[in-house]
Design an enzyme around this catalytic site. Structure first.
Site, PDB file in Angstrom:
ATOM      1  N   PRO A   2       0.828  -1.210   0.000  1.00  0.00           N
ATOM      2  CA  PRO A   2       0.000   0.000   0.000  1.00  0.00           C
ATOM      3  C   PRO A   2       0.861   1.258   0.000  1.00  0.00           C
ATOM      4  O   PRO A   2       1.845   1.342   0.728  1.00  0.00           O
ATOM      5  CB  PRO A   2      -0.803  -0.109   1.298  1.00  0.00           C
ATOM      6  CG  PRO A   2      -0.244  -1.233   2.076  1.00  0.00           C
ATOM      7  CD  PRO A   2       0.677  -2.013   1.212  1.00  0.00           C
ATOM      8  N   GLU A   3       0.499   2.196  -0.870  1.00  0.00           N
ATOM      9  CA  GLU A   3       1.176   3.494  -0.898  1.00  0.00           C
ATOM     10  C   GLU A   3       0.234   4.520  -0.250  1.00  0.00           C
ATOM     11  O   GLU A   3      -0.839   4.167   0.214  1.00  0.00           O
ATOM     12  CB  GLU A   3       1.538   3.870  -2.345  1.00  0.00           C
ATOM     13  CG  GLU A   3       2.559   2.891  -2.943  1.00  0.00           C
ATOM     14  CD  GLU A   3       3.132   3.349  -4.298  1.00  0.00           C
ATOM     15  OE1 GLU A   3       3.074   4.555  -4.595  1.00  0.00           O
ATOM     16  OE2 GLU A   3       3.634   2.490  -5.033  1.00  0.00           O
ATOM     17  N   HIS A  91      -4.082 -15.433   9.652  1.00  0.00           N
ATOM     18  CA  HIS A  91      -3.346 -14.171   9.488  1.00  0.00           C
ATOM     19  C   HIS A  91      -4.093 -12.939  10.016  1.00  0.00           C
ATOM     20  O   HIS A  91      -3.685 -11.823   9.757  1.00  0.00           O
ATOM     21  CB  HIS A  91      -2.923 -13.907   8.035  1.00  0.00           C
ATOM     22  CG  HIS A  91      -2.158 -15.028   7.418  1.00  0.00           C
ATOM     23  ND1 HIS A  91      -0.986 -15.505   7.940  1.00  0.00           N
ATOM     24  CD2 HIS A  91      -2.422 -15.790   6.315  1.00  0.00           C
ATOM     25  CE1 HIS A  91      -0.548 -16.502   7.191  1.00  0.00           C
ATOM     26  NE2 HIS A  91      -1.398 -16.706   6.207  1.00  0.00           N
ATOM     27  N   ARG A 110       2.282 -11.396   5.610  1.00  0.00           N
ATOM     28  CA  ARG A 110       3.744 -11.293   5.668  1.00  0.00           C
ATOM     29  C   ARG A 110       4.250 -10.679   6.973  1.00  0.00           C
ATOM     30  O   ARG A 110       5.449 -10.691   7.228  1.00  0.00           O
ATOM     31  CB  ARG A 110       4.249 -10.520   4.442  1.00  0.00           C
ATOM     32  CG  ARG A 110       3.885 -11.285   3.150  1.00  0.00           C
ATOM     33  CD  ARG A 110       4.421 -10.611   1.934  1.00  0.00           C
ATOM     34  NE  ARG A 110       5.876 -10.586   1.919  1.00  0.00           N
ATOM     35  CZ  ARG A 110       6.597  -9.994   0.973  1.00  0.00           C
ATOM     36  NH1 ARG A 110       5.982  -9.383  -0.036  1.00  0.00           N
ATOM     37  NH2 ARG A 110       7.904 -10.011   1.023  1.00  0.00           N
TER      38      ARG A 110
END
Ligand SMILES: [Zn+2]
Length: 270
Positions: A2-3, A91, A110
């Site tokens: 994500p930016e 997760h 991750r």
């Protein structure tokens, strides 16, 4: 990853759910993210009201009267807003239970993301060390020219240096450089002042367009959709190697810069 526009979109989605609400309970399912989640964080936020939800760089900040809880989505973090009775998924590492049976769930396969706390009015060190906000007035031609003059690094790497300019990642750096007709490989030092001005305008324009696209994706957003904040913006060069440049029809090239794929039109961008 994500930016800034994706993070801004998530922040805007969380605002109506969180701001002014009391967190009933917070649960850490797995606290070993990029930095371990403080084990006393659930106690710090339980039964406390969130005064405000803001964003700084790529951090989402929930401000309480007695401190701030920050969330960083890392490489693969997402937040789902869903009924608390829905089963947790693999997760899902942290959840916040809100009134009316609503749960916020932080999901991150991750585990490069972070959930952190800072006391009182103090900004967390990570937040305080972020570079200038690219959509704010402080990011202007004079500042970019100054940053450029100080480095011979390729301009794209400077744009992506989050200690200097916050939140412009690989995709938006490529797109902004294309719009400004500046090659990503150009040494930052060699940028002329009008080019710096054009690049500031194009950075702001691509980020704003992406935030707008994120806003429209939110309007279509279904309750419990786990892709909150991820949306498709029409890229002009990013991911388009071999396709025709939308401005001149020359084939778009792909080069690797700082270990990241970089896309440019070698004809338009010098
Ligand atoms: Zn071109």
């Amino acid at each position: 990853m994500p930016e800034l526009p994706e993070v801004e979109t998530v922040k805007r989605a969380l605002e109506p759910v969180l701001a002014g609400r009391r967190i009933r309970r917070m649960e850490i399912i797995c606290g070993s993210l990029r930095a371990p989640v403080r084990s006393d964080l659930p106690e710090l936020v339980a039964n406390r009201q969130v005064k405000e939800v803001t964003r700084r760089a790529k951090y989402i900040l929930a401000r309480f009267g007695h401190g701030t809880m920050g969330i960083h989505l890392g490489m693969s973090g997402t937040i789902r807003i869903e009924p608390a009775r829905a089963a947790l998924r693999k997760h899902d590492h942290v959840q916040w239970l809100l009134p009316a049976g609503v749960a916020l769930r932080y999901h991150d396969p991750r585990r490069f993301g972070m959930v952190f706390w800072s006391d009182g009015d103090a900004e967390h060190e990570r937040v305080a060390n972020s570079g200038v906000e690219p959509l704010g007035p402080a990011f202007n031609a004079a500042l970019l020219a100054k940053l450029c003059a100080a480095t011979a690094r390729p301009i794209k790497l400077l744009l992506m240096d989050s200690a200097k300019i916050a939140g412009i990642g690989n995709i938006y750096a490529s797109e902004a450089l294309f719009r400004a007709r500046v090659s990503p490989l150009r040494p930052a030092k060699k940028l002329a002042r009008p080019e710096a001005a054009a690049l500031v305008r194009s950075c702001k324009a691509v980020l704003r367009a992406a935030i707008k696209a994120g806003g429209s994706s939110l309007r279509d957003h279904r309750y419990g959709d786990d892709r909150l904040g991820y949306f498709q913006l029409q890229h002009k060069v990013y991911g388009k190697a071999g396709e025709s440049c939308p401005a001149c029809s020359f084939p778009i090239a792909r080069v690797v810069l700082g270990q990241r794929a970089t896309f440019l039109c070698p004809h338009c961008q010098r």
